[in-house]
Design a protein around this motif. Sequence first.
Motif, PDB file in Angstrom:
ATOM      1  N   ILE A 189       9.928   7.452   4.722  1.00 45.52           N
ATOM      2  CA  ILE A 189      10.126   8.453   5.775  1.00 45.52           C
ATOM      3  C   ILE A 189      11.072   7.907   6.836  1.00 45.52           C
ATOM      4  O   ILE A 189      11.999   8.576   7.279  1.00 45.52           O
ATOM      5  N   VAL A 215       0.098  11.889   3.745  1.00 48.84           N
ATOM      6  CA  VAL A 215       1.240  11.355   4.482  1.00 48.84           C
ATOM      7  C   VAL A 215       2.359  12.397   4.601  1.00 48.84           C
ATOM      8  O   VAL A 215       2.987  12.522   5.637  1.00 48.84           O
ATOM      9  N   PRO A 256       0.819  -1.216   0.000  1.00 55.01           N
ATOM     10  CA  PRO A 256       0.000   0.000   0.000  1.00 55.01           C
ATOM     11  C   PRO A 256       0.854   1.267   0.000  1.00 55.01           C
ATOM     12  O   PRO A 256       1.937   1.287   0.574  1.00 55.01           O
ATOM     13  N   PHE A 262       0.578   4.021   1.560  1.00 50.70           N
ATOM     14  CA  PHE A 262       0.927   4.615   2.867  1.00 50.70           C
ATOM     15  C   PHE A 262       2.074   3.863   3.528  1.00 50.70           C
ATOM     16  O   PHE A 262       2.878   4.447   4.243  1.00 50.70           O
ATOM     17  N   VAL A 263       2.173   2.560   3.265  1.00 43.10           N
ATOM     18  CA  VAL A 263       3.286   1.801   3.843  1.00 43.10           C
ATOM     19  C   VAL A 263       4.595   2.198   3.163  1.00 43.10           C
ATOM     20  O   VAL A 263       5.613   2.394   3.829  1.00 43.10           O
ATOM     21  N   ALA A 289       5.563   5.472   4.627  1.00 39.86           N
ATOM     22  CA  ALA A 289       6.076   5.345   5.993  1.00 39.86           C
ATOM     23  C   ALA A 289       7.489   4.770   5.978  1.00 39.86           C
ATOM     24  O   ALA A 289       8.357   5.226   6.726  1.00 39.86           O
ATOM     25  N   LEU A 290       7.730   3.788   5.109  1.00 37.29           N
ATOM     26  CA  LEU A 290       9.058   3.188   5.022  1.00 37.29           C
ATOM     27  C   LEU A 290      10.095   4.206   4.561  1.00 37.29           C
ATOM     28  O   LEU A 290      11.165   4.326   5.145  1.00 37.29           O
TER      29      LEU A 290
END
Lengths: 286, 306, 500
Positions: free
Chosen positions: B151, B251, B142, B144-145, B148-149
Amino acid sequence: MKRFFIRLSKIRTAVAALLVVLLICLLCVVSYLDLPLTGFAFDETSDAILLDPCPQHPMGTDELGRDLLTRVIYGSRLSITIGVLTALVSLVIGTVYGAIAGYCGGKIDSLLMRIVDIAYSLPDLLVMILLGVLIGRGTLGILIALALVSWRGTARLVRAQFLALKSEEFVEAARAQGQGHLKIITRHLLPNSIGPVIVAMTFTVPAAILSESTLSFIGLGLSPPACSWGTLASDGWRSLQTHPHLILFPSMFIFVSVLAFNFLGDGLRDALDPRTRSISKVGKEL
Amino acid sequence: MFAMIIKRVLSAIPVLLIIATLTFCLVRVVPGGPFDEDKNLPPEIIKNLEAKYNLDKPIAEQYLLYLGRLVRGDLGVSYKYVDRTVTDILGDAFPVSLQLGLAGLTIAIIVGVPLGTLAATRRGTFIDVLAMFISTAGISVPVFVIGALLIYVFGIWLRLLPVGLWESPAHMILPAVTLAFGPTAYLARLTRASVLEVLEKDWVRTARSKGLSAYATVSRHVLRNALVPVVTVLGPLTAILVTGSFVVEFVYAIPGMGRFFITAVMNRDYDLIMGTTLLFAVLLIFTNTLVDIIYHFLDPRIRVED
Amino acid sequence: MNLGNEPPSLDWHTTTDSTSFDVISNIMNGLTQMDGEMKIVPALASSWEIEEDGKRYVFHLREDIFWSDGKPVTAMDFVFAWRRLQDPDTGASYATFLYDIQNAYEINTGRIKDLSALGVEALDQKTFAVRLKQPAAYFLSLTSTCPTFPLREDVLVEHGSKWTDPRFIVTNGPYRLHKWQHEYKIELHSNPDYFEGEPRVKVVKMFMVPEQSTAFALFENDELDYVDNRSFSTSDVERYLKSPRYRNLPLLRSSYIAFNVTKKPFDKKLVRRAFAMAVDRSVFPRILRREETPLYGWIPPGLLGYSESTGLRFEPKKAQALLARAGYPGGKGLPKVELLYPNREDARLVVEAIQDQLKKNLGVRVELVNQEWKVYLARRKKDPPPLFRGAWGADFPDPESFMNIFTAGSGNNHTRWSSTRYDALLDKARAEQDESVRASVYQSANRLLCEDEVPIIPLYLATQNILTKPWVEGISFNALDIQILKNAVIKDPAGKDGAI
């Protein structure tokens, strides 16, 4: 000799992919049977909150102390069903629609494509909120919602292939022989457009698995405690740094099954295409 | 060609009208109104607010009022961002999404198309399998994952790049890469499939047998013919990317259109929803027309309008 | 700092949003303000008298208060502001705050067209008088809230609806609005003429980072100097629980499960009581991990009339007995019941836990129905399902703000439950001037609501979690979830340009 190994590896990947897909489908079937495989129920809460993977809970537990392995198995139920069905439905609708537009061309094509433009432009989110209110929860609602957004791309792709192919010599030849439209489409045009269509289809599977989780946010998707790989991943991703198991395992399952579907799609393409053998040679020589 | 463009522009008008009408109905049919709040407002106050925005009039009259304003180029006002016009809001947000979208699109094309071509010409080799893994990761993880990774790795761990906000060109890198992931994967797979498709053609073998070098064959003939499906998806893809991805803007805390649009839907901010939808429709029609023109250059046999 | 979202508006009359209030509270002051213990202390008004048994208030304004364009703050600014608040054309949602003032309700609903009929007047430049139609014990707390802040007539006349633009807005608080990039950032600069002295932190940057984990990453990278609930997910805060920079404060914000008492089987009091006794509230702090306080009564601790013993405790055996008495032994014969909740992470975890408890303790099957926010609101208003999850944040620190939402005429009462006895108790409490009598009246009302009639099951009181960088001190919070920055200090200004 080298070529032989390459071909073997090709077959092997396809066979391996097929095995994995069968395994996943088996998992999906098993999950429908509600067998007590892990010793836990998917909605059984406990005080063992947010455990890391351990012998008792191979994938750990979530915020309510539920066994993640049990939930991942349960989640395959909806994810695989929805992924496969959405891909099939959008494939059928998109191919038929795109084939008509591309083959007929002219005014009909223009009209059909403007309808696709309109369908693209309406805000999906609103359409889905409305669907959620009208249909309510359940697999059917999810299927309709996802098929509604995924057929458009396939339709445009097939139409473009047809536009490009229909003036090719072999089509002209078939036409000169007096073959019917339907026959020309199914015998000549479709087999030659199969590559991009298969890609579009294998991409619809993960797209459906992932976007199903966003549907539950607008009241269309699952109702807790039921879960899917998509909802598990979207519930767990904020814990990436503290409890990575919550996001890792569901994502891994999505990844592996999508990979398998992709390799299988590749194999399928080879199988469906009459001239594949000779080409892989050309490809290699280039 | 010129006639086709004229035709397209003319046909765009009814299409836009239909989109405006359908969206207008859609926003009003969906349950929940702009002034439904958690802390319920007294009916008197809701009445005052609805009168202020003409929402107390019959739907048909509201519709005519809206169309009247639309013709004059007035997209209306936002209910949530009190006293800001839709034109104002889009004027601020669209350039941001446009920059980000174009950056993402460029990455997707620069990486995706060569990767797909390479995978097709080196079919069955390690490179092909690697490309498959990369593109599978691109679509099955996804967004968003991925965000996040990235970031975590580049922002917090390596401290190389800013983790969010919209201050300098460096702030654009992570969001653009995140945005490009899915499209890159899609373009790579699609290019691979369609290059393979073209490689099967008799004339390719003829060209090779006549002694044309492998590189020349691919670059001059194969790719050109293989690009039809790629260009096809680029049409809607461009429109989607430049109008902003909600997840990426959310995000990375970027004030783009995707963010405004989702907030508008959530708030039932009628005019803002309409404005964003129409802007998207215009862009979509534009890029799709462009695609049909490009078809013609890639393969002169393709005639879109007979 | 991070606001999380864009403040919908900085017009303190029309906005209702806590994000807007976070900004407005730092650029404006009202007649009074709340100190750390939520006591009302002077702000723009240095003193006041309460006359005629609580029906008339006279406020004396300070001499040294100025608007940001240099003009003094006068009683006329209050008269104009409070009239505008009630003017139907303003469309102010929080006009209800001042409905206790004479003719306010009539003006706001259009029954009286003349704005000057409102019971407010400027006795002179610095004296402001208010007449209420009935005594309201909580009136002073209202004068500290944003909707009652003064406003300059000439600014509004000149700039119309664009008056909140940083170029035009005129304010009187510790900070001034310097820059506003929508959906991105608001920048405040300190006010050198502030009557309590210029704030030590000169520049405040309020970002709007909606995604919690991104905001937290910004905090870890020193881009944000302090973060609260809006800026970290539950698992992020876990890593800092032991840190001396972590603080946890109770908020006046409660969650509850409500019944639609017209739907079977919840038309029976016994069933409602059984459900209330079958929910173990002690699990919520463990699940939500933010030190929430379990609630049994509807008045939260810290407010007048709170009593620890009020409310039905978790007693599954008794709950089963009650359910059996109601005709559903072991949950048999109970239909599947729907529980509606909005789409928020905390709400989902809470209702999933309740679903499981009701299944274990009562044998009841609960079907969870989540809806997108506005659909949830619409559904709750038009056709409330048998069970739904709600939350309420106090507008002012008084039990009235919690209790009055369940009165018969309240627009926030979706339970379809009403009780003349309950309404009468609240009317009595509202007019009562004696604190201890008032407290006991609220206590009886609370018992009626949570032990006898039970249209709701109170669940827990939310908390605010705060993490600050070691160099930041003096940011104050109150239980209404508003942060005041005027006393903030940055210890190493060299590194940070005196900005937050």
